[in-house]
Structure formats: C-alpha cells, structure tokens
Write a protein that holds these residues in place. Structure first.
Motif, PDB file in Angstrom:
ATOM      1  N   GLU A 263       2.328  15.985 -70.755  1.00  0.00           N
ATOM      2  CA  GLU A 263       2.833  17.300 -70.346  1.00  0.00           C
ATOM      3  C   GLU A 263       3.982  17.234 -69.344  1.00  0.00           C
ATOM      4  OE1 GLU A 263      -0.062  20.408 -69.795  1.00  0.00           O
ATOM      5  OE2 GLU A 263      -1.591  19.305 -70.915  1.00  0.00           O
ATOM      6  N   GLY A 264       4.809  16.218 -69.490  1.00  0.00           N
ATOM      7  CA  GLY A 264       6.011  16.125 -68.672  1.00  0.00           C
ATOM      8  C   GLY A 264       5.825  15.553 -67.294  1.00  0.00           C
ATOM      9  N   ILE A 265       4.623  15.082 -66.939  1.00  0.00           N
ATOM     10  CA  ILE A 265       4.426  14.588 -65.562  1.00  0.00           C
ATOM     11  C   ILE A 265       4.727  13.102 -65.431  1.00  0.00           C
ATOM     12  CG2 ILE A 265       2.637  16.340 -65.221  1.00  0.00           C
ATOM     13  CD1 ILE A 265       0.638  13.914 -64.989  1.00  0.00           C
ATOM     14  N   LEU A 266       4.793  12.368 -66.556  1.00  0.00           N
ATOM     15  CA  LEU A 266       5.003  10.915 -66.501  1.00  0.00           C
ATOM     16  C   LEU A 266       6.374  10.502 -67.021  1.00  0.00           C
ATOM     17  CD1 LEU A 266       1.517   9.621 -67.768  1.00  0.00           C
ATOM     18  CD2 LEU A 266       2.312   9.902 -65.408  1.00  0.00           C
ATOM     19  N   ALA A 506      -8.132   9.787 -60.770  1.00  0.00           N
ATOM     20  CA  ALA A 506      -7.508   8.893 -59.789  1.00  0.00           C
ATOM     21  C   ALA A 506      -6.538   7.931 -60.462  1.00  0.00           C
ATOM     22  CB  ALA A 506      -8.590   8.118 -59.038  1.00  0.00           C
ATOM     23  N   ALA A 507      -6.915   7.415 -61.631  1.00  0.00           N
ATOM     24  CA  ALA A 507      -6.034   6.507 -62.365  1.00  0.00           C
ATOM     25  C   ALA A 507      -4.767   7.222 -62.811  1.00  0.00           C
ATOM     26  CB  ALA A 507      -6.778   5.926 -63.566  1.00  0.00           C
ATOM     27  N   LEU A 508      -4.900   8.489 -63.233  1.00  0.00           N
ATOM     28  CA  LEU A 508      -3.738   9.259 -63.677  1.00  0.00           C
ATOM     29  C   LEU A 508      -2.798   9.530 -62.500  1.00  0.00           C
ATOM     30  CD1 LEU A 508      -2.337  10.679 -66.012  1.00  0.00           C
ATOM     31  CD2 LEU A 508      -3.735  12.708 -65.544  1.00  0.00           C
ATOM     32  N   ARG A 509      -3.368   9.841 -61.356  1.00  0.00           N
ATOM     33  CA  ARG A 509      -2.531  10.047 -60.164  1.00  0.00           C
ATOM     34  C   ARG A 509      -1.781   8.769 -59.790  1.00  0.00           C
ATOM     35  NH1 ARG A 509      -6.966  13.411 -58.524  1.00  0.00           N
ATOM     36  NH2 ARG A 509      -7.989  11.643 -57.503  1.00  0.00           N
ATOM     37  N   ALA A 510      -2.441   7.636 -59.938  1.00  0.00           N
ATOM     38  CA  ALA A 510      -1.785   6.360 -59.632  1.00  0.00           C
ATOM     39  C   ALA A 510      -0.650   6.081 -60.605  1.00  0.00           C
ATOM     40  CB  ALA A 510      -2.811   5.229 -59.674  1.00  0.00           C
ATOM     41  N   ASP A 516       6.864   8.237 -60.926  1.00  0.00           N
ATOM     42  CA  ASP A 516       7.487   9.412 -60.309  1.00  0.00           C
ATOM     43  C   ASP A 516       7.080   9.480 -58.841  1.00  0.00           C
ATOM     44  OD1 ASP A 516       8.669  11.892 -59.850  1.00  0.00           O
ATOM     45  OD2 ASP A 516       7.054  13.044 -60.809  1.00  0.00           O
ATOM     46  N   PRO A 517       7.569   8.544 -58.027  1.00  0.00           N
ATOM     47  CA  PRO A 517       7.108   8.442 -56.632  1.00  0.00           C
ATOM     48  C   PRO A 517       7.307   9.717 -55.823  1.00  0.00           C
ATOM     49  CG  PRO A 517       8.391   6.504 -57.252  1.00  0.00           C
ATOM     50  CD  PRO A 517       8.551   7.493 -58.362  1.00  0.00           C
ATOM     51  N   ALA A 518       8.363  10.447 -56.109  1.00  0.00           N
ATOM     52  CA  ALA A 518       8.629  11.678 -55.359  1.00  0.00           C
ATOM     53  C   ALA A 518       7.870  12.873 -55.922  1.00  0.00           C
ATOM     54  CB  ALA A 518      10.130  11.971 -55.343  1.00  0.00           C
ATOM     55  N   GLY A 519       7.209  12.695 -57.046  1.00  0.00           N
ATOM     56  CA  GLY A 519       6.414  13.772 -57.622  1.00  0.00           C
ATOM     57  C   GLY A 519       7.218  14.973 -58.070  1.00  0.00           C
ATOM     58  N   VAL A 520       8.411  14.737 -58.636  1.00  0.00           N
ATOM     59  CA  VAL A 520       9.279  15.865 -58.990  1.00  0.00           C
ATOM     60  C   VAL A 520       8.985  16.429 -60.377  1.00  0.00           C
ATOM     61  CG1 VAL A 520      11.127  15.025 -57.498  1.00  0.00           C
ATOM     62  CG2 VAL A 520      11.134  14.396 -59.922  1.00  0.00           C
ATOM     63  N   PRO A 523       5.307  19.341 -61.164  1.00  0.00           N
ATOM     64  CA  PRO A 523       4.238  19.211 -60.176  1.00  0.00           C
ATOM     65  C   PRO A 523       3.155  20.279 -60.365  1.00  0.00           C
ATOM     66  CG  PRO A 523       6.254  20.065 -59.174  1.00  0.00           C
ATOM     67  CD  PRO A 523       6.618  19.611 -60.539  1.00  0.00           C
ATOM     68  N   GLY A 524       1.899  19.855 -60.220  1.00  0.00           N
ATOM     69  CA  GLY A 524       0.765  20.756 -60.350  1.00  0.00           C
ATOM     70  C   GLY A 524       0.108  20.739 -61.707  1.00  0.00           C
ATOM     71  N   VAL A 525       0.767  20.127 -62.707  1.00  0.00           N
ATOM     72  CA  VAL A 525       0.185  20.023 -64.041  1.00  0.00           C
ATOM     73  C   VAL A 525      -0.593  18.707 -64.145  1.00  0.00           C
ATOM     74  CG1 VAL A 525       0.720  19.754 -66.493  1.00  0.00           C
ATOM     75  CG2 VAL A 525       1.867  21.513 -65.148  1.00  0.00           C
ATOM     76  N   LEU A 526      -1.805  18.763 -64.650  1.00  0.00           N
ATOM     77  CA  LEU A 526      -2.725  17.641 -64.849  1.00  0.00           C
ATOM     78  C   LEU A 526      -3.251  17.040 -63.544  1.00  0.00           C
ATOM     79  CD1 LEU A 526      -1.214  15.692 -67.903  1.00  0.00           C
ATOM     80  CD2 LEU A 526      -2.952  17.483 -67.897  1.00  0.00           C
ATOM     81  N   VAL A 527      -2.378  16.823 -62.560  1.00  0.00           N
ATOM     82  CA  VAL A 527      -2.803  16.292 -61.267  1.00  0.00           C
ATOM     83  C   VAL A 527      -2.174  17.127 -60.162  1.00  0.00           C
ATOM     84  CG1 VAL A 527      -3.140  13.939 -62.094  1.00  0.00           C
ATOM     85  CG2 VAL A 527      -0.904  14.621 -61.202  1.00  0.00           C
ATOM     86  N   ASP A 528      -2.719  17.018 -58.960  1.00  0.00           N
ATOM     87  CA  ASP A 528      -2.190  17.787 -57.835  1.00  0.00           C
ATOM     88  C   ASP A 528      -0.766  17.379 -57.525  1.00  0.00           C
ATOM     89  OD1 ASP A 528      -4.562  19.136 -57.576  1.00  0.00           O
ATOM     90  OD2 ASP A 528      -5.360  17.793 -56.038  1.00  0.00           O
ATOM     91  N   ALA A 529       0.002  18.323 -57.041  1.00  0.00           N
ATOM     92  CA  ALA A 529       1.408  18.061 -56.717  1.00  0.00           C
ATOM     93  C   ALA A 529       1.492  17.036 -55.593  1.00  0.00           C
ATOM     94  CB  ALA A 529       2.088  19.353 -56.300  1.00  0.00           C
TER      95      ALA A 529
END
Length: 529
Positions: A263-266, A506-510, A516-520, A523-529
């Motif tokens: 969903e565009g987060i990775l 936790a694995a997905l957040r890692a 995407d170290p800056a979390g741009v 943000p907010g989809v699948l894992v917390d921003a």
C-alpha cells in the motif's frame, strides 16, 4: 499555476466514480428505489457542489528545484484528495475537502520518482503514491501527521507503457501507472491479454493492483494479482527494490511478495513482470437458479473442491439478483463459466452443472457454449455499472456501500448470519443487506456484502461509520478477515491491527524503517507514522 494532468479524451469525475460522460442520471433510478428497493424518496435529487466553490488552503512550500510534473492546480489537488469510498465520495460531493495535498507530482520516469522522494525525505514532506485513485478504504487520502511540513500526491499515470513482451514464457514487463483498458490494448498488439479484470478495471492501475493485492476476473485458482506477478520493481527513499524474474522460488521470503499489499509504505512501484496469455478461444457459461442461497453455497463448495476450476463461479443472493436484473427476487443465481486458450470446456461446464443440480440448482438448456443467456449478461453489465449507480443513489438520498471478506466453509453459514444481522441492526429498517460470493476456494468463500438504506441527509457519515463498525466488528468476531481484496488503507486499520500478530507488526515496522527511514511514504497506513 497550470494543470499538468495528462490529456485524456474523457474527463474523470472530480467528486465521484469514473468518467463524467458515463454518470448515471439519478432521477432515472427513482423507480428502482421506490418499486424494487421499497425505500421512500425523501426529496429532490441533490447535485454536487460547484467545483469552483471549494476553497483550498495555500500550498505550504514553494515548488522545489528539479521536480518535474509539479501541479498546484485546484482540480488536480481535489482529485487527489480522496479515493472513491462512500465517505470519500460523500465529502467531495458536498465540497468537504479535509486533507488536500499541497501539490501533485505527475511522474513521467523513475528519475522523477527518485527526485521527489529524495526531496521529500530531506524536507520532511509526506508522499502518497497514487495510481487510479480507486481506493475504497482510505488508502490514498493525504491524511498525515500534523508535524509534517506538508504532503504531495505522487501520480504514476504517465508511467503507462507495456515495455516488453516475452511470448515464449507468456510474460510482459509493464509500467505501474497503466490503467486496465490501455494495458489490455497494448497487450492485444502482441496477441496477449493479462486477463485481470477487477470491478475498477477502467480506472485502476497495475501498480495499484499490486500495492493492494487486488482481486481480478478468476473466481478460482488465479484470484489475486499475486498469482500473476513474476517480479516487482519499486523506488524507495533508500534506493531501488527489484526482485529477480522467476516462475517461482524457494529462496527465503520473497522480495516481490513483500511489496504485494504494501500500500505504498515500502516503496513506489514503478513496473512489474506479470504473466499474460493469448485471449481465450473456448468459453462456456450458464446461469443456475437456487431457491435457497445456502443450497447454492453447498453447490459452490463442491464445485470449488472438484478440481474443475471455473473462471467464473459467482453466487448472487436473491435480493442482489433482483437489484442487478439477473433475477426476479425469488431465486439466488450462480453465474458459472469456463474458459481456455487450448481446449473445449463444455464438458467441464456440464460436470459443474450436474453438481449444481444435485443441490437443487435449475438452469435453462442452451445449444452449444456461449454467454449463458440473459442473466449472465445482465449481471456482468450491472457489475461494471455498480460504482456509477452508487453515486446516483447518493444523489437520491440512499446510502450504498460494500464490504468483502473471506471465511472457511465450516464457519460460513454462522458467519453469514452474524455479519448480516449486525449490519442490519446498525442500519435499522428499512434496509437491504445482500451478499454474493466473488471468489471461491476449496477451503472457503470470499463473500461480498452490499448495503442499501435511506440516508439521513446531513448525517450520512455517522450513519456509515456505525454500519462499518458493526460489520467490521462482526467479521473479526466470527473469524473472518477485514478485507479479502480491497486493502487496509485508513478505514480498516483498527481491525487490521487486531487481526495481525503483534510480532509481524514489529517486523513490518522494521522493514519500513530500513527502506524509508524518514517515514515519508503514506504515513499511517499499515503501521504507525
């Protein structure tokens, strides 16, 4: 300040589904509402607000150097402020644009994607990858944390080419921004088809299908885009991510499988190798009627477990059959079809029909193979028109929405009863809650529910939220998945968090922190921003 939206012969609707020239005249649906649905009509047909009346906040930063395809045109910003869920459409219809992007970047190359992500990470600007904008779960709304400098929508629609076709392996390398019709037209030049037709086909894109693990044409075997993907390439703030093109591999967790449903987060998916085939030359179909929906479900279960693998095996309950013109409201209807590029499929159809008859199914005889008659054609046309009808019903004061899930066969009857009852209770009377099975597996169905009710005008969002919460709570309580093929987005996030294991989260957040170290990214989809 000019729009750089790619030229289209047909103009997209800025507030609702599809193309402006395909909008349904809402007044023409009044007989359906009163005579078929039995709902009272509460007033005049409501029109959307004028686009020019919508006031947007100023863009929070100047156009950066080196970013091509940049637009702050109001229409571009509004069209990228929402997907096409019921709450998205309602808010746009009323001119309530809560979270417009500061700008839209129409990327024409991977270099454009890379430049945008590099700038965004440096400046702490959120980036929302955007394909066809057909998300029905809040997946592309630029609703990001307030501590960001701003947000841009990264539109991939200019990456719209079939780059390479391998006729020997029956595969093609295709850019992520191409929409269904253009994809099929380009493949047809090579005598091929991808044969992937979600309901959003005319607008949604290959990259969107991959990012959301979309469901397509086939009711069995090749049900998801996952089944057609050979490899995926994406651009991340940390570099490119591309899996090796292979028919299969056991070499650890698969890189492309991680991008499927991301969903565009990775990363921003830019192209993929997918399986294609010649257009099927052998087809056979029939509509089968069942007096009892659950008898039809038993027939579908046996067909799904038979190894016949029909291309279409969609069971529609009696009320939905009536609404779509596939029946008169007295019977559930099974739309059953087979197809092949190699061999005659009449024998497979006849065996499936025999299974259906064993569970009380009835069907009309037909000479030879073909479309299966009026019920099949009526259902197919209604299937494609449903999103347009939803917008017209909104104008008439009718809440119309859908949700889908999956469950195993042993729990299916109780699941259907519990979810239907919870949804009806939340909506109150009068309402209609109908169901169809869109995809079927040997171990369970993927039911797709449609809800219709008179809307409380001015309070539709609260009405929808109560229905959505009741249905979602019931789905999880009864053991189902919060989504089978519509993705998580922002609307399903609460229940997705309950469904997935905490260690996986936790694995997905890692993984996101690595690419995407800056979390741009979204943000907010699948894992917390």
């Amino acid at each position: 300040m000019s729009s750089v939206t790619p030229h289209l012969h047909r103009r997209r609707s800025w507030w609702g589904w599809g193309f402006e020239d395909a909008k349904v005249d809402a007044a023409s649906l009044a007989p359906l509402v009163s005579d078929v649905l039995g709902f009272p009509l509460s007033g005049a047909v409501e029109a959307p607000v004028e686009l020019s009346s919508i006031s947007l906040p100023e863009t929070r930063f100047p156009r950066p150097d080196g970013i091509e395809g940049w637009s702050t045109d109001p229409r571009d910003r509004i069209e990228h402020a929402y997907g096409r869920s019921f709450p998205d459409t309602l808010r746009a219809f009323r001119g309530q644009v809560d979270h417009p992007p500061d700008a839209v970047v129409f990327a024409a190359s991977e270099d454009d994607v890379e430049a945008t992500l590099e700038w965004a990470a440096r400046e702490d600007v959120a980036v929302i990858p955007f394909g066809g904008g057909t998300s029905v779960c809040g997946g592309v709304e630029p609703k990001v944390p307030a501590d960001r400098l701003g947000v841009v929508s990264l539109d991939l629609s200019r990456l719209d080419r079939v780059v390479e076709v391998d006729p020997v392996s029956r595969a093609a390398r295709i850019q992520a921004g191409v929409a269904g019709p253009a994809l099929e037209a380009q493949l047809a030049e090579h005598g091929m088809t991808m044969r992937f037709f979600p309901q959003s086909f005319e607008l949604s894109t290959l990259g969107g299908w991959i990012a959301t693990r979309a469901g397509g044409h086939f009711a069995t075997v090749w049900t998801h885009i996952d089944d057609l993907v050979e490899s995926v390439r994406a651009i991340t703030p940390s570099g490119a991510w591309e899996s090796r093109r292979l028919p299969g591999s056991g070499a650890g967790p698969s890189p492309d499988r991680m991008l499927l449903g991301s969903e565009g987060i990775l990363g921003v998916i830019t192209e993929a190798w997918v399986r294609v085939q010649p257009k099927p030359t052998h087809r056979a179909a029939r509509a089968v009627r069942f007096k009892d929906f659950m008898n039809g479900c038993e027939a579908v279960r046996e067909i799904a477990q038979s190894g016949l693998n029909p291309a279409n095996c969609r069971l529609v309950d009696a009320l939905e059959a009536q609404q779509t013109g596939a029946g008169d409201g007295s019977h559930s209807v099974l739309v059953l079809g087979f197809e092949s590029t190699d061999h005659d499929v009449d024998h497979s159809l006849q065996r499936a029909l025999a299974i259906a008859r064993g569970h009380g199914g009835e069907h009309d005889e037909a000479s030879g193979s073909g479309s299966g008659g009026g019920a099949v054609g009526a259902w197919r046309e209604a299937f494609l028109a449903m999103p347009y009808l939803r917008d017209a019903l909104l104008q008439l004061g009718i809440l119309s929405d859908t949700f889908e899930t999956a469950i195993t066969w042993d729990r299916w009857p109780a699941f259907h009863a519990a979810v239907s009852a919870a949804t009806r209770e939340a909506l109150g009377e009068p309402c209609r809650v109908t169901c169809r099975l869109t995809h079927v597996y040997p171990d369970g169905p993927a039911p797709y529910f449609t809800v219709l009710a008179p809307a409380r005008r001015g309070d539709e969002l609260a009405q929808w939220e109560a229905m959505k919460r009741a249905a979602s709570d019931a789905i999880l309580a009864a053991g189902g998945t919060i989504t089978h093929h519509h993705a998580v987005g922002r609307d399903h996030r609460e229940w997705y968090d309950l469904q997935r294991p905490d260690l996986f989260a936790a694995a997905l957040r890692a993984a996101k922190a690595a690419v995407d170290p800056a979390g741009v990214l979204n943000p907010g989809v699948l894992v917390d921003a």
